[in-house]
Scaffold this motif. Structure first.
Motif, PDB file in Angstrom:
ATOM      1  N   PRO A 121      -7.576   4.110  -0.851  1.00  0.00           N
ATOM      2  CA  PRO A 121      -6.372   3.647  -0.153  1.00  0.00           C
ATOM      3  C   PRO A 121      -5.735   2.442  -0.863  1.00  0.00           C
ATOM      4  O   PRO A 121      -6.422   1.621  -1.466  1.00  0.00           O
ATOM      5  CB  PRO A 121      -6.899   3.265   1.228  1.00  0.00           C
ATOM      6  N   THR A 122      -4.421   2.357  -0.785  1.00  0.00           N
ATOM      7  CA  THR A 122      -3.662   1.203  -1.303  1.00  0.00           C
ATOM      8  C   THR A 122      -2.711   0.754  -0.213  1.00  0.00           C
ATOM      9  O   THR A 122      -1.905   1.553   0.281  1.00  0.00           O
ATOM     10  CB  THR A 122      -2.856   1.573  -2.553  1.00  0.00           C
ATOM     11  N   THR A 123      -2.802  -0.513   0.196  1.00  0.00           N
ATOM     12  CA  THR A 123      -1.935  -1.059   1.244  1.00  0.00           C
ATOM     13  C   THR A 123      -0.953  -2.046   0.637  1.00  0.00           C
ATOM     14  O   THR A 123      -1.197  -2.620  -0.430  1.00  0.00           O
ATOM     15  CB  THR A 123      -2.764  -1.755   2.335  1.00  0.00           C
ATOM     16  N   ASN A 127       4.482  -9.351   2.485  1.00  0.00           N
ATOM     17  CA  ASN A 127       5.154 -10.056   1.395  1.00  0.00           C
ATOM     18  C   ASN A 127       5.355  -9.172   0.176  1.00  0.00           C
ATOM     19  O   ASN A 127       5.753  -9.650  -0.891  1.00  0.00           O
ATOM     20  CB  ASN A 127       4.353 -11.302   1.015  1.00  0.00           C
ATOM     21  N   GLY A 128       4.996  -7.888   0.310  1.00  0.00           N
ATOM     22  CA  GLY A 128       5.192  -6.958  -0.800  1.00  0.00           C
ATOM     23  C   GLY A 128       4.039  -6.897  -1.762  1.00  0.00           C
ATOM     24  O   GLY A 128       4.097  -6.161  -2.755  1.00  0.00           O
ATOM     25  N   GLN A 129       2.988  -7.621  -1.506  1.00  0.00           N
ATOM     26  CA  GLN A 129       1.844  -7.642  -2.395  1.00  0.00           C
ATOM     27  C   GLN A 129       0.931  -6.455  -2.090  1.00  0.00           C
ATOM     28  O   GLN A 129       0.458  -6.290  -0.969  1.00  0.00           O
ATOM     29  CB  GLN A 129       1.050  -8.945  -2.216  1.00  0.00           C
ATOM     30  N   PRO A 130       0.656  -5.585  -3.075  1.00  0.00           N
ATOM     31  CA  PRO A 130      -0.229  -4.430  -2.825  1.00  0.00           C
ATOM     32  C   PRO A 130      -1.691  -4.836  -2.898  1.00  0.00           C
ATOM     33  O   PRO A 130      -2.052  -5.810  -3.544  1.00  0.00           O
ATOM     34  CB  PRO A 130       0.124  -3.461  -3.950  1.00  0.00           C
ATOM     35  N   LYS A 131      -2.514  -4.056  -2.182  1.00  0.00           N
ATOM     36  CA  LYS A 131      -3.950  -4.279  -2.218  1.00  0.00           C
ATOM     37  C   LYS A 131      -4.637  -2.926  -2.448  1.00  0.00           C
ATOM     38  O   LYS A 131      -4.465  -1.993  -1.679  1.00  0.00           O
ATOM     39  CB  LYS A 131      -4.442  -4.899  -0.919  1.00  0.00           C
ATOM     40  N   ASP A 132      -5.410  -2.856  -3.515  1.00  0.00           N
ATOM     41  CA  ASP A 132      -6.140  -1.623  -3.848  1.00  0.00           C
ATOM     42  C   ASP A 132      -7.618  -1.866  -3.613  1.00  0.00           C
ATOM     43  O   ASP A 132      -8.156  -2.902  -4.026  1.00  0.00           O
ATOM     44  CB  ASP A 132      -5.907  -1.250  -5.316  1.00  0.00           C
ATOM     45  N   PHE A 133      -8.276  -0.970  -2.908  1.00  0.00           N
ATOM     46  CA  PHE A 133      -9.701  -1.132  -2.624  1.00  0.00           C
ATOM     47  C   PHE A 133     -10.522  -1.234  -3.902  1.00  0.00           C
ATOM     48  O   PHE A 133     -11.574  -1.836  -3.941  1.00  0.00           O
ATOM     49  CB  PHE A 133     -10.210   0.037  -1.772  1.00  0.00           C
ATOM     50  N   GLY A 134     -10.042  -0.575  -4.948  1.00  0.00           N
ATOM     51  CA  GLY A 134     -10.705  -0.683  -6.232  1.00  0.00           C
ATOM     52  C   GLY A 134     -11.888   0.236  -6.397  1.00  0.00           C
ATOM     53  O   GLY A 134     -12.498   0.262  -7.471  1.00  0.00           O
TER      54      GLY A 134
END
Length: 451
Positions: free
Chosen positions: A156-158, A162-169
């Motif tokens: 998943p990628t959220t 603020n537009g900053q993406p977060k990838d579980f990696g």
């Protein structure tokens, strides 16, 4: 919420329309006959399928407490291999891939997410419905239900507010339970159109990369695709086969075989009857041939076939060929006295003029002739003659009538008619000249010949 309902409606359109218009084929579709109680090798049980459709976190079980408010709709794809173990039950190994997305988290901390399915592999039980029909040879549409268990891996990628993406990696792994429904339409003997809808219940809350409310995630997959049956084209698919039709076909075959036997028996009976008629005709012919050698129509003891003298009078003695034996007779001589009796009758014989009527004074002499014929069994020839006065025909008739008149009189006195011959010669045999009255008188006569 209304938008999500519209999306769900689009996903389910194929299934709902197909269910509403569910129909069966008529008897015009060729029956895929397999003898009842045949082994499973008589069918095609293995198949593969490929399909594509829509993936969405929305499902009819959405409670309103999902991690994201708005469900996205993305492209998904899948493939499977299935073994149809029973007509209504099969095991299906499926692969699903694609992307799942949504917008606006419940706490507004995230604007969206996007989860890529690395893999989703499950083993499901497939229950085929309505493949047995008592009305038609084969159903054109087979509804089905599926349920199973699988493992999936996803990343998943959220995206924060603020537009900053977060990838579980890393790849997240979870188990899931797929439950689905759909129907297949038979396009040909080995190809089916597959329309279905599936809900996957995930054993975890990280499918969207956000844990809110500790609810396990769910997603839906609506698809359309093709299924290809594996194996020989001469074999029907087990999932689409209607055993009732085969039972009916078997009954019709038995009926046809029985009718063939009945027809053969009728033909044999007809042949036997024909043979009996031929034998009867041959027997009749034999009897007729035997009758030909045994029939004795005249009763003389000699069969007609050998009788050279048929019609012998009753009581006549015959020889071996059926002809009368010679009768020993005593020879009788005509004496001068006999000739004198005849000559006296000729001398006294007179007829009415132009007629065959004998005058009375001639009768005593004729009586003596009759007695002579009776006593000595003489034969007598009477020959009538005329002069040349009148036509030939009239003279011939008159001469014949006068001879017959004398014969009739002699027979009336007891003489044997078979021994008297009466003939008329007309004017053809004169004994004197017809130019004189005396000559014509001599020519008008009846001659008596005694023998």
């Amino acid at each position: 919420m209304k938008t999500n309902l519209k999306k769900t409606a689009l996903i389910l359109t194929g299934v709902l329309v197909g269910g509403a218009t569910f129909a069966q084929t008529t008897d015009s579709i060729k029956t895929e006959y397999v003898q009842p109680f045949s082994p499973v090798s008589s069918f095609r049980t293995w198949s593969i399928g490929i399909n594509g459709g829509l993936l969405t976190p929305y499902s009819p079980f959405r409670s309103g407490r999902e991690d994201f408010v708005h469900a996205g709709t993305d492209i998904g794809y899948s493939a499977y291999i299935k073994d149809q173990i029973l007509p209504s039950f099969g095991l299906q190994l499926s692969y699903l891939g694609g992307k799942i997305s949504g917008n606006q988290s419940q706490d507004n901390s995230l604007t969206s997410y996007s989860t890529k399915l690395k893999y989703a592999v499950d083993l499901s039980a497939n229950f085929t419905l309505a493949n047995i029909s008592w009305r038609n040879n084969k159903n054109a549409i087979q509804p089905y239900l599926t349920a199973g268990f699988g493992m999936m891996g996803y990343t998943p990628t959220t995206v924060f507010a603020n537009g900053q993406p977060k990838d579980f990696g890393h790849v997240v792994k979870n188990g899931y339970v797929p439950v689905g429904a759909g129907f297949k339409i038979n396009l040909s003997q080995g190809v089916n159109l597959d329309l279905g809808y599936q809900i996957a219940f995930v054993d975890g809350d990280n499918l969207d990369g956000f844990n809110f409310g500790s609810n396990n995630d769910k997603f839906s997959y609506g698809h359309i695709g093709l299924e290809f049956a594996l194996g020989g084209s001469s074999k029907p698919q087990l999932a689409t086969h209607n055993p009732v039709s085969s039972m009916r076909h078997e009954y019709l075959l038995d009926e046809q075989r029985l009718q063939t036997q009945v027809d053969a028996q009728k033909a044999a009976n007809n042949q036997l009857r024909s043979d009996l008629d031929a034998t009867k005709n041959a027997l009749n012919t034999t009897n007729a041939n035997l009758a030909k050698f045994t029939t004795d129509s005249d009763g003389d003891g000699v069969p007609d076939f050998y009788d050279k003298c048929p019609g012998t009078p009753a009581g006549t003695k015959v020889d071996g060929s059926g002809c009368p034996l010679p009768v020993a007779t005593t020879k009788i001589y005509v004496t001068e006295e006999d000739k004198k009796v005849v000559k006296e009758a000729i001398k006294n014989l007179e007829f009415d003029f132009g007629k065959a009527t004998i005058r009375d004074h001639s009768l005593p002499s004729l009586d003596k002739v009759a007695q002579l014929l009776i006593d000595k069994n003489f034969s007598l020839k009477l020959a009538g003659h005329t002069d040349n006065v009148g036509s030939d025909a009239a003279n011939l008739k008159l001469s014949k009538d006068r001879a017959e008149s004398i014969k009739t009189y002699l027979v009336s006195k007891g003489a044997n008619a078979s021994r008297i011959e009466a003939t008329g010669y007309g004017k053809t045999q004169p004994i004197a000249s017809n130019k004189t009255a005396k000559g014509r008188q001599l020519n008008r006569r009846v001659e008596f010949t005694l023998f």
